[in-house]
Design a protein around this motif. Sequence first.
Motif, PDB file in Angstrom:
ATOM      1  N   PHE A   1      73.194  57.448  15.410  1.00 16.58           N
ATOM      2  CA  PHE A   1      73.704  57.798  14.087  1.00 16.58           C
ATOM      3  C   PHE A   1      75.181  57.431  13.975  1.00 16.58           C
ATOM      4  CE2 PHE A   1      76.052  60.627  11.312  1.00 16.58           C
ATOM      5  CZ  PHE A   1      75.329  60.570  10.134  1.00 16.58           C
ATOM      6  N   GLY A   2      75.941  57.738  15.028  1.00 14.25           N
ATOM      7  CA  GLY A   2      77.373  57.464  14.995  1.00 14.25           C
ATOM      8  C   GLY A   2      77.695  55.998  14.845  1.00 14.25           C
ATOM      9  N   TRP A   3      77.113  55.159  15.735  1.00 14.38           N
ATOM     10  CA  TRP A   3      77.493  53.746  15.633  1.00 14.38           C
ATOM     11  C   TRP A   3      76.817  53.055  14.462  1.00 14.38           C
ATOM     12  CZ3 TRP A   3      74.413  49.477  15.921  1.00 14.38           C
ATOM     13  CH2 TRP A   3      73.216  49.519  16.638  1.00 14.38           C
ATOM     14  N   ALA A   4      75.672  53.572  13.997  1.00 16.99           N
ATOM     15  CA  ALA A   4      75.034  53.007  12.801  1.00 16.99           C
ATOM     16  C   ALA A   4      75.888  53.269  11.559  1.00 16.99           C
ATOM     17  CB  ALA A   4      73.637  53.586  12.617  1.00 16.99           C
ATOM     18  N   LEU A   5      76.521  54.438  11.511  1.00 19.14           N
ATOM     19  CA  LEU A   5      77.411  54.762  10.397  1.00 19.14           C
ATOM     20  C   LEU A   5      78.586  53.790  10.352  1.00 19.14           C
ATOM     21  CD1 LEU A   5      78.457  56.478   8.088  1.00 19.14           C
ATOM     22  CD2 LEU A   5      79.254  58.165   9.768  1.00 19.14           C
ATOM     23  N   LEU A   6      79.197  53.537  11.512  1.00 21.36           N
ATOM     24  CA  LEU A   6      80.319  52.595  11.565  1.00 21.36           C
ATOM     25  C   LEU A   6      79.858  51.175  11.252  1.00 21.36           C
ATOM     26  CD1 LEU A   6      82.184  53.906  14.739  1.00 21.36           C
ATOM     27  CD2 LEU A   6      82.618  54.455  12.341  1.00 21.36           C
ATOM     28  N   SER A   7      78.715  50.791  11.799  1.00 21.88           N
ATOM     29  CA  SER A   7      78.175  49.463  11.525  1.00 21.88           C
ATOM     30  C   SER A   7      77.855  49.294  10.053  1.00 21.88           C
ATOM     31  CB  SER A   7      76.911  49.236  12.371  1.00 21.88           C
ATOM     32  OG  SER A   7      76.335  47.980  12.095  1.00 21.88           O
ATOM     33  N   GLY A   8      77.338  50.367   9.436  1.00 16.70           N
ATOM     34  CA  GLY A   8      77.026  50.311   8.008  1.00 16.70           C
ATOM     35  C   GLY A   8      78.268  50.136   7.155  1.00 16.70           C
TER      36      GLY A   8
ATOM     37  N   ALA B   1      85.438  59.703  11.717  1.00 15.53           N
ATOM     38  CA  ALA B   1      85.623  60.920  12.523  1.00 15.53           C
ATOM     39  C   ALA B   1      84.269  61.547  12.860  1.00 15.53           C
ATOM     40  CB  ALA B   1      86.505  61.915  11.774  1.00 15.53           C
ATOM     41  N   VAL B   2      83.379  61.590  11.877  1.00 22.33           N
ATOM     42  CA  VAL B   2      82.028  62.115  12.108  1.00 22.33           C
ATOM     43  C   VAL B   2      81.295  61.240  13.122  1.00 22.33           C
ATOM     44  CG1 VAL B   2      79.784  62.555  11.045  1.00 22.33           C
ATOM     45  CG2 VAL B   2      81.886  63.187   9.828  1.00 22.33           C
ATOM     46  N   ALA B   3      81.413  59.926  12.965  1.00 23.45           N
ATOM     47  CA  ALA B   3      80.753  58.989  13.869  1.00 23.45           C
ATOM     48  C   ALA B   3      81.250  59.153  15.300  1.00 23.45           C
ATOM     49  CB  ALA B   3      80.983  57.557  13.389  1.00 23.45           C
TER      50      ALA B   3
END
Length: 474
Positions: A39-46, A229-231
Amino acid sequence: MRMDNATAVSATNVSGGSLQSTIKDLPIAKVWAFAVGQFGWALLSGIISNWLVYFYQPDQETISQGQTVFVPQGLVVLGLVTVVGGITAFARFFDAFVDPAVASLSDRCDSKAGRRMPFLKFAALPLAVVTVLVFWSPINGTSWVNAAFLFVTVIGYYIALTFYCTPYNALIAELGHDSKQQLTISTAISFTWVAGTAIAYVAPVIWGAFVPMMGRITAIRVTFTIMAAVAFACMLVPPLAIREKDYVNSQPTSESTIESLKQTFSDGEFRKFVCSDVVYWVAITTFQTGLPFFVTSLLKLPETTTTIYFVLMTGVSVLFYLPVNILANRVGKKRLLLIAFVIFTCAFAFAGALGSGVLALMPAMAQGLTLSVVGAIPMAAFGILPQAIVANIADASSKTTGQDRQGMFYAARTFAMKMGQSVAMLLFTGVSTIGMASGAGYRIAAVCAAVLCGLGGIVFAFYNEKKVLHVLGA
């Protein structure tokens, strides 16, 4: 050697005796703890994949809303490659060659904490920070200084992403002790990948609420900072919650980076998969990058409508996760993925006709809704199956060669992904400048995505799934 449904046991002889170490199956709670990292790196990737081009190569509708043009927009190479396209494509191309080096470091790591988790701890903070910096141009106006800053930060982003994702993905094969477990892990991380990407698509709604207080550019930057920050917190969950050596029995490899990469690509079934994957990533990246422009330029709808469509696509996709998981065990991953290739090809072709006379009888909002629903089905399949297929191939190779090079297999797959993304950025940023007033370039990009997706499906049809599963004894 599998002893029961809860435990896998291996024994090593030492000085004529026997030293037993218990390698446990990953409990479902730990599976979801692992998935939180996705979830964390997908958020940044998104954030990067969905909004970088939109932020730095805005269309007229976005500029009229107060978007600053930070980098020169002129065409710089053969009248085709834009500054933004050239920077992002080169960064992905450069980083593609970093993947094997990171994979080799991880495969050969002999840390007491395991081969993978130390990398996840190390990379989480740099990845979160550099994602925010990508959008923090130092000069408030059009400048080549901003272009240089973008160049450095985008390269930094992809290198940090590699240090996290390559070891993370290798754990799919290692934490899952058979094909069924690997499919379970792949399904779990698909849920969190979709969730992370969906949150990234909600960004316009969030920054829209901040705009009256701080202006458009600051609102966007604050939104991405909060998300990063969440990621960061989520990416730390797997290394803090899972003791790698309790669940993984693999050993550091003895191969050099070059030898490991050579042996990885010597696997014929993996080569077939990777070739199809490169073409697929060109297609899907072209489509994802273009989606906000399809909404604003072709359908003439507000940018926040992009969020509505993607949330719908995500929700419908999630409904198909369980059926995909069940059917994959019954009819095979290959068959389902081929069907997904066909549906995605049709969806991309439909995107090319958005807002045109061909769909004149359908309201603009309904056109976007149709695209979202049709695209959701293959989105579920591609979210789960490719990772599980690579895990199968990596495990089969380990049984055949005696070398646990799972990191290199996933690095090679990531290499293919980034090469495809590099081509896609050149393709989209180049053709999107054709007839910008009419949106012709966006239509061309969508049609190109459809053709490429069809080609990817044809190549994947040659993958021999039965051969790989036979080696695994499945």
